[in-house]
Design a protein around this motif. Structure first.
Motif, PDB file in Angstrom:
ATOM      1  N   GLU A   1       0.856  -1.179   0.000  1.00  0.00           N
ATOM      2  CA  GLU A   1       0.000   0.000   0.000  1.00  0.00           C
ATOM      3  C   GLU A   1       0.892   1.229   0.000  1.00  0.00           C
ATOM      4  O   GLU A   1       1.777   1.365   0.841  1.00  0.00           O
ATOM      5  CB  GLU A   1      -0.921   0.012   1.227  1.00  0.00           C
ATOM      6  N   ALA A   2       0.678   2.104  -0.932  1.00  0.00           N
ATOM      7  CA  ALA A   2       1.512   3.298  -1.072  1.00  0.00           C
ATOM      8  C   ALA A   2       1.334   4.217   0.129  1.00  0.00           C
ATOM      9  O   ALA A   2       0.223   4.489   0.568  1.00  0.00           O
ATOM     10  CB  ALA A   2       1.150   4.043  -2.347  1.00  0.00           C
ATOM     11  N   THR A   3       2.441   4.684   0.675  1.00  0.00           N
ATOM     12  CA  THR A   3       2.421   5.674   1.739  1.00  0.00           C
ATOM     13  C   THR A   3       2.397   7.036   1.076  1.00  0.00           C
ATOM     14  O   THR A   3       3.271   7.338   0.260  1.00  0.00           O
ATOM     15  CB  THR A   3       3.678   5.547   2.624  1.00  0.00           C
TER      16      THR A   3
END
Length: 84
Positions: A52-54
């Motif tokens: 999941e992209a931060t």
């Protein structure tokens, strides 16, 4: 969605090896071209997980809504000997 499994082959790709992910598997996993993944390997097993992209700081600041997030954290009068 439940588990989705297919059989595939490991093939030569340049100096490395590759496994091709079918469109159905990619859709079931929620990935597309450019999706970041983490690859974990142990004896007899390779696990590929979507990362999941931060969000970057500029994206978080762009999403900041002063109406919703600003103001006093405790919007009530002092009740003791608080230093003002």
């Amino acid at each position: 969605m439940g588990t989705f499994a297919v059989d595939a082959s490991v093939n030569q790709w340049g100096n490395g090896l590759a496994v091709r992910i079918s469109k159905a598997v990619a859709k079931a996993a929620g990935v597309s071209e450019g999706t970041r993944v983490r690859i974990t390997a142990e004896e007899g097993r390779i696990l590929v997980e979507k990362i999941e992209a931060t969000p970057a700081l500029d994206a978080m600041l762009a999403a900041f809504d002063p109406e919703r997030h600003a103001g006093e954290a405790m919007a009530f009068t002092p009740v003791g000997k608080e230093v003002l």
